[in-house]
Every structure is written in structure tokens, then in C-alpha cells.
Design an enzyme around this catalytic site. Structure first.
Site: not given
Length: 530
Positions: A117, A395, A405, A436, A440
Site C-alpha cells: 500500500h 516535532n 538536528h 540554522s 540556510h
């Protein structure tokens, strides 16, 4: 009545009886068949239910296995390995003080693709790639009368690979030799030298100076002076960042061990082997350990398939740019700036934006890291978690890229708390976000060749706001919808603004070399005609 008539009557009665019996037997057999069919349907429903339960249990086991906390193994396992039992308080203190523990585990997608699936979704993306190829062939045949796929944009993006190669070799040789031997020199003299602080400051100053020149200024000079194309720029800059993070981790993990372990008289301090450091420079992790869990053998078929997937993702990204981005933002289709055109451009960019995001995730975090993990028999393949199920941005940030991380958590967030005596947790988290976001934005600015802080604003402003508002307390599926909607919109904004700025930089170059000309986006003032 004669005897013949009597015998005929008996024969007719027997025949009728047999016919009646046969009809009753047929009726009974028909009823039995219906009953058997009903029983068979009931049985099939039971089998289907059991199969679905097994699939769900299998999927739940996979997720439980993949989502095991990578910070430390279970308390009872740790106590068994140490040969002693620990109390709850001691285990909690150890959990705070110990670093990342590497375990033997597969990547989540490798496990999920065993379920048909889930594998169907992967097949759907392959089908879309084939549609892109057919669409490009059809358009080229209608417009130019040829049936040959050309990859001019791809060859341009990866141009000047010779310059990229020697620049990478220079950075690699420096990272392999200089940090290791400077740290070894410092460690061999530290416990014997009368002025330990002076030795540490001197070695640190020399190392920082060399590091700034080789891994700081040299890559920037290379991409600017040689005018490298975008993909080649990203290779050099991302490798620069990777080498810096690897070097810091090696020193951060090794120096405290040298400080704590004073060698006995006549003995040399214990130092990591050169082979372990060389292995660390290539293995898919940014946390240094002298030993990692290793697989028994290399699955060469897995290596070949993964390498093919990487090339497939590369061509996938090319077709997305050619079919969905360039036709919208090229100068021939440019329209005067207005709120309407901007809104339409953003929503036109949502589909290619989210597809590029998924491609970058699959190509790098899954395929590229698993390729090196397999070649080096690196057993801990938790490079990401189930970020797609996140109901909070907190999260999502933890699970999207576990490799980066972990580095930010152990060397940024946790060290900040240690320096502040475990106070100012919000400030520690905010500092990690700012670092961060800056890195970036630096990578994008150097890769594209212009400064346009779209990523920084989305990451440092909206990302921070969502991180502190959409916390782990949000468990409703509605917040998963909100997270995906924000990702869709954010990717659309980035693709739209960066594409507009790219063409503006080409057709409206800066008039001078002033700082204002360099930092001011050209798309705000560029007006070129069809």
C-alpha cells in the site's frame, strides 16, 4: 388387470419416485451451495480482517522501531550492559549527560516500502515522472519537430566540475590532516606543559586562523572568482558546511576525553585512531564516535538501486523546473508587477515547490545518506523520522533531518544550557533557530549568487512563531492539515520569489558594486519587456 400392465404401473411409479428424489436432491444441493457460498463469504471477511490487522500490526511495529529515541537505549538495557541496576534519578541524570547512542536500525522508508500500500505511492511518483518525459517529448515535437530529450539546463547547472573537484580535494585534505594532527599535538603536550591555558589558547588561535582561511574564505573565493553555476556552487558550499560541522564534532568529542584522562607517568595520552577519523569524514552522521554499529556486508544490489534513484530524482527535478517553473517565470511571459500577478505566481509555484521539497528529502536524506551508509556498512540509518505525521512544527523540526538536528541539539542547544546552568531554555532554542536560519540563507545566497533573505524570514520569523505556538501538545489531525498547508504555501512563496529574482538578476544586473546594490533584490525594481 394383466401382469404386464401391473409391471408397467410399478415401473412408472418408480420412475416418478426417482424424479422426485432427484429434484429434491438438486434442491438440497442448491441450498447447500448457497450455504457454502455464505460461509465462504464469511470466511473471506474474517481472512480480510486478519490480513488488515496483520498489516496494521506490522506497520505499527515498524513505526515503533523507527521512532525509538536515538538519545539513549532503554534503561533496563543500559543497566544490563553496565552490569548493574540504576535508580530512576541516576538514569535521568545519565540521560541528560550522555550523548547520542547509535543503534542498528533501518531507514523508515525502507521498512514502509515493504508494504504494498505504501509502495504504491512511490509508484505514483514514478508514473508522474514518465508523464513529464512524455509531455516534454510531445511539446518538443510539436514546437521543433524532434523527439530527442535535451538536458541543456542540467549540463549548465553542473558545469565546471573540474574546478569543483580540485576545490573539494583541497578542503578534504585539509580537514583530514590539519585538525587531527593539531589536536593530537595539543593533547600530547597538555598534561606536561606548565601553562595549560597558554597552550590551549595558542593552539586554538592557530587552528582558528587556518580554519577560517581554508574552510571559511577559500570556498567563497572559489565560487565567486570562478563564477560557478548553481549546482556546482551548492556542492562546494554544502561540503564546506559539512566539513566545518564534522571538524567541530571531532574536536568537541575528543578534547573533553583528553582533559579528563590524565595519562600515567611514561604513557602517552590515548587518542582516536586516524582510520576512525577518516571513516567519520565519510559516514552519514555529524556526531563523532570512534566506533559505530556496522553491518556484516554490503548489499551491492541495494547500492545500485539507490544510485539509480538518485539519478532519477535529479532528472525529476529537471523536468519540474522545465515544465512547471520556467514557462511561468521566463521573461517572455513576465507581466507587470501587481498584487494579482504575485498571488497567482505564488499559487502556481505551490505544486512545483512541494514536489521539489519531497524530491530533496527523498534524494538526499533517504537515498544519498543510505548509499554512503551501505557502502561504509554504517548500521544506524535513522536519518529522519515520520515528519509527515507531525501535528506540530516543533516535532517537524526534530524529525525532518535527524542528522543535522542531532548536531544542533548536542552542540548548540545542550551546550547553551550547560553554559547557562540549565536556564534560559527559550533563549537556547531561539539561538539554535537563528544559527540554522543564517546557515540556510548563507547556502542559498552563495548557491544562487544573490542575496534575497526569503528563507531566513520564513525560518527565523514564521518558523520560530510556529515552533512556540504549535507545540507537541497539539495532537489533533487538524494540526497536521495546518502543518501541510503551511509547508505548501511556504514552498510556493520560496519558488516564486527565487525564480523571479533569478531572472531579474540576469536581465537587470546591478548598476554598481555598492552594498545597497548587492543586498537590494533586483526583482523589486526590474522592468523588462517581452
Amino acid at each position: 388387470m394383466t401382469s404386464s400392465e401391473a409391471s408397467n404401473g410399478k415401473w412408472h411409479r418408480k420412475t416418478k419416485t426417482r424424479q422426485q428424489e432427484s429434484k429434491s436432491d438438486q434442491a438440497k444441493s442448491h441450498e447447500n451451495m448457497q450455504e457454502d457460498l455464505v460461509e465462504w463469504e464469511k470466511y473471506m471477511k474474517k481472512v480480510k480482517g486478519k490480513v488488515l490487522e496483520q498489516v496494521q500490526d506490522h506497520l505499527r511495529d515498524i513505526l515503533d522501531k523507527a521512532l525509538t529515541e536515538s538519545i539513549e537505549p532503554p534503561a533496563h538495557l543500559k543497566s544490563a550492559l553496565n552490569g548493574k541496576t540504576t535508580t530512576k534519578e541516576s538514569s535521568r541524570s545519565q540521560r541528560k549527560d550522555d550523548g547520542k547512542v547509535f543503534l542498528e536500525r533501518a531507514s523508515l522508508l525502507d521498512d514502509l516500502f515493504e508494504i504494498s500500500h505504501i509502495r504504491t505511492i512511490y509508484h505514483m511518483f514514478i508514473a508522474v515522472l514518465l508523464i513529464f518525459c512524455l509531455s516534454t517529448l510531445a511539446v518538443d515535437y510539436i514546437d521543433q519537430g524532434r523527439l530527442v530529450l535535451e538536458f541543456d539546463l542540467l549540463f549548465y547547472a553542473f558545469g565546471k566540475l573540474g574546478t569543483v573537484t580540485w576545490a573539494w580535494l583541497a578542503m578534504f585534505i585539509y580537514t583530514l590532516v590539519v585538525p587531527y594532527f593539531i589536536l593530537e599535538f595539543w593533547g600530547s603536550l597538555y598534561h606536561k606543559f606548565p601553562s595549560k591555558l597558554g597552550l590551549t589558547l595558542g593552539a586554538g588561535l592557530i587552528f582558528t586562523t587556518i580554519q577560517t582561511c581554508v574552510l571559511g574564505l577559500f570556498p567563497i573565493y572559489t565560487v565567486v572568482h570562478h563564477q560557478l553555476p548553481p549546482a556546482s556552487r551548492f556542492i562546494v558550499i554544502l561540503e564546506q558546511i559539512r566539513f566545518l560541522m564534522k571538524t567541530y564534532s571531532f574536536i568537541r568529542e575528543t578534547a573533553p576525553v583528553i582533559l579528563k584522562n590524565t595519562p600515567k607517568e611514561g604513557e602517552n595520552p590515548r587518542f582516536p585512531t586516524f582510520s576512525s577519523y577518516l571513516y567519520f569524514l565519510f559516514c552519514p552522521t555529524l556526531i563523532y564516535r570512534e566506533f559505530y554499529p556496522r553491518n556484516r556486508q554490503i548489499r551491492w544490489k541495494y547500492v545500485a538501486v539507490t544510485l539509480g534513484k538518485i539519478f532519477g530524482c535529479l532528472f525529476y527535478g529537471y523536468f519540474i523546473l522545465v515544465r512547471l517553473c520556467i514557462p511561468v517565470f521566463r521573461p517572455e511571459t513576465n507581466q507587470p508587477f501587481s498584487k494579482r500577478t504575485m498571488v497567482l505566481a505564488v499559487f502556481h509555484s505551490i505544486l512545483p515547490g512541494i514536489m521539489l521539497l519531497l524530491l530533496c528529502f527523498f534524494a538526499f536524506l533517504h537515498c544519498w545518506l543510505n548509499l554512503f551508509g551501505e557502502l561504509l556498512r554504517f548500521a544506524d540509518r535513522m536519518f529522519y523520522k515520520d515528519w509527515w505525521n507531525s501535528t506540530s512544527f516543533a516535532n517537524y523540526y526534530r524529525t525532518w533531518n535527524v542528522v543535522v538536528h542531532d548536531w544542533l541539539y548536542y552542540y548548540g542547544y545542550r551546550d547553551f544550557l550547560w553554559l547557562s546552568n540549565r536556564r534560559f531554555r527559550a533563549a537556547a532554542m531561539l539561538s539554535v533557530f537563528i544559527v540554522s536560519a543564517v546557515v540556510h540563507e548563507y547556502a542559498l545566497a552563495m548557491g544562487f549568487g544573490f542575496f534575497y533573505p526569503v528563507m531566513f524570514c520564513l525560518f527565523a520569523v514564521f518558523g520560530v512563531a510556529f515552533n512556540f505556538t504549535m507545540t507537541d501538545k497539539r495532537q489533533s489531525p487538524v494540526f497536521n492539515v495546518i502543518m501541510w498547508a503551511c509547508l505548501f504555501l511556504g514552498q510556493g512563496v520560496q519558488v516564486c520569489l527565487y525564480c523571479q529574482e533569478w531572472y531579474a538578476q540576469i536581465h537587470c544586473p546591478p548598476a554598481g558594486d555598492s552594498l545597497w546594490e548587492l543586498v537590494m533584490p533586483r526583482s523589486w525594481s526590474c522592468r523588462y519587456h517581452k
